[in-house]
Motif scaffolding. Sequence first.
Motif, PDB file in Angstrom:
ATOM      1  N   PRO A  57       3.785 139.761  25.954  1.00  0.00           N
ATOM      2  CA  PRO A  57       5.144 139.599  25.552  1.00  0.00           C
ATOM      3  C   PRO A  57       5.727 137.863  26.351  1.00  0.00           C
ATOM      4  CG  PRO A  57       5.565 141.534  26.283  1.00  0.00           C
ATOM      5  CD  PRO A  57       4.578 141.198  26.415  1.00  0.00           C
ATOM      6  N   LYS A  58       5.978 137.374  25.504  1.00  0.00           N
ATOM      7  CA  LYS A  58       6.193 135.866  26.317  1.00  0.00           C
ATOM      8  C   LYS A  58       7.841 135.806  26.135  1.00  0.00           C
ATOM      9  CE  LYS A  58       2.820 133.296  24.159  1.00  0.00           C
ATOM     10  NZ  LYS A  58       2.553 133.927  23.239  1.00  0.00           N
ATOM     11  N   ILE A  59       8.695 135.065  26.685  1.00  0.00           N
ATOM     12  CA  ILE A  59       9.848 134.656  26.800  1.00  0.00           C
ATOM     13  C   ILE A  59       9.536 133.135  27.869  1.00  0.00           C
ATOM     14  CG2 ILE A  59      10.533 136.270  26.891  1.00  0.00           C
ATOM     15  CD1 ILE A  59      11.683 136.400  29.802  1.00  0.00           C
ATOM     16  N   ARG A  60      10.040 132.293  27.496  1.00  0.00           N
ATOM     17  CA  ARG A  60      10.660 131.281  28.162  1.00  0.00           C
ATOM     18  C   ARG A  60      12.032 131.035  29.384  1.00  0.00           C
ATOM     19  NH1 ARG A  60       7.523 126.559  27.346  1.00  0.00           N
ATOM     20  NH2 ARG A  60       6.136 126.664  25.069  1.00  0.00           N
ATOM     21  N   HIS A  61      11.062 130.374  30.426  1.00  0.00           N
ATOM     22  CA  HIS A  61      12.526 130.969  31.958  1.00  0.00           C
ATOM     23  C   HIS A  61      12.528 129.247  32.090  1.00  0.00           C
ATOM     24  CE1 HIS A  61      11.863 134.927  33.601  1.00  0.00           C
ATOM     25  NE2 HIS A  61      11.733 134.976  32.290  1.00  0.00           N
ATOM     26  N   ASP A  62      13.658 129.139  32.523  1.00  0.00           N
ATOM     27  CA  ASP A  62      14.286 127.342  32.840  1.00  0.00           C
ATOM     28  C   ASP A  62      13.775 127.156  34.035  1.00  0.00           C
ATOM     29  OD1 ASP A  62      15.739 127.135  30.270  1.00  0.00           O
ATOM     30  OD2 ASP A  62      17.403 127.270  30.456  1.00  0.00           O
ATOM     31  N   VAL A  63      13.233 125.733  34.121  1.00  0.00           N
ATOM     32  CA  VAL A  63      12.916 125.735  35.908  1.00  0.00           C
ATOM     33  C   VAL A  63      12.852 123.913  35.521  1.00  0.00           C
ATOM     34  CG1 VAL A  63      11.293 127.175  36.449  1.00  0.00           C
ATOM     35  CG2 VAL A  63      10.504 125.186  34.451  1.00  0.00           C
ATOM     36  N   ASP A  64      12.808 123.091  36.788  1.00  0.00           N
ATOM     37  CA  ASP A  64      12.660 121.740  36.708  1.00  0.00           C
ATOM     38  C   ASP A  64      12.866 121.163  35.227  1.00  0.00           C
ATOM     39  OD1 ASP A  64      10.097 122.148  37.302  1.00  0.00           O
ATOM     40  OD2 ASP A  64      10.050 120.287  37.683  1.00  0.00           O
ATOM     41  N   MET A  65      11.485 121.217  34.848  1.00  0.00           N
ATOM     42  CA  MET A  65      11.598 120.431  33.902  1.00  0.00           C
ATOM     43  C   MET A  65      11.433 121.037  32.087  1.00  0.00           C
ATOM     44  SD  MET A  65       9.172 122.461  34.425  1.00  0.00           S
ATOM     45  CE  MET A  65       7.997 123.279  33.890  1.00  0.00           C
ATOM     46  N   GLY A  66      12.478 122.043  32.031  1.00  0.00           N
ATOM     47  CA  GLY A  66      12.318 122.657  30.893  1.00  0.00           C
ATOM     48  C   GLY A  66      12.312 124.309  30.977  1.00  0.00           C
TER      49      GLY A  66
END
Length: 139
Positions: A57-66
């Motif tokens: 499974p994939k999710i998105r984590h906020d980091v410096d560029m998005g």
Amino acid sequence: MSNCLHLAIPAGDLKIAKKFYCDVFGCKTGNSEEGHWVDIDFWGNELTLHQSDERLPKIRHDVDMGAVAVPHFGVHLPEKEFQALKQRIEEANLTYLDKPYRRFVGSKYEQETFFIEDPNGNVLEMKTMVNPQVLFEVD
């Protein structure tokens, strides 16, 4: 070989995965068990591709560029090798998950990076650092 990372991932169809890692990424194969798994020399690390029906499974984590896809893995490459890999990806008409871009511009951590999915949806982040020697320096 010492201090090499070993990572085993679900690869879907091994023939398709092996073609991606060897033909596009330029990796070589090692030990294997036909129809079950194959070891890939992933820039000096042992990446074991397992025949599978499942995908991570994939999710998105906020980091410096998005927001970046998690989980992901990859390697830091010398500039010339990084550019050659981008060229092979473009020649294979593959689509980037996140196109190449520069981050931390002007800082000692400046780097170019991109994200791409393998045929089973595993996410790879490939990087080249302007100053690779500062990777683990503490400010």
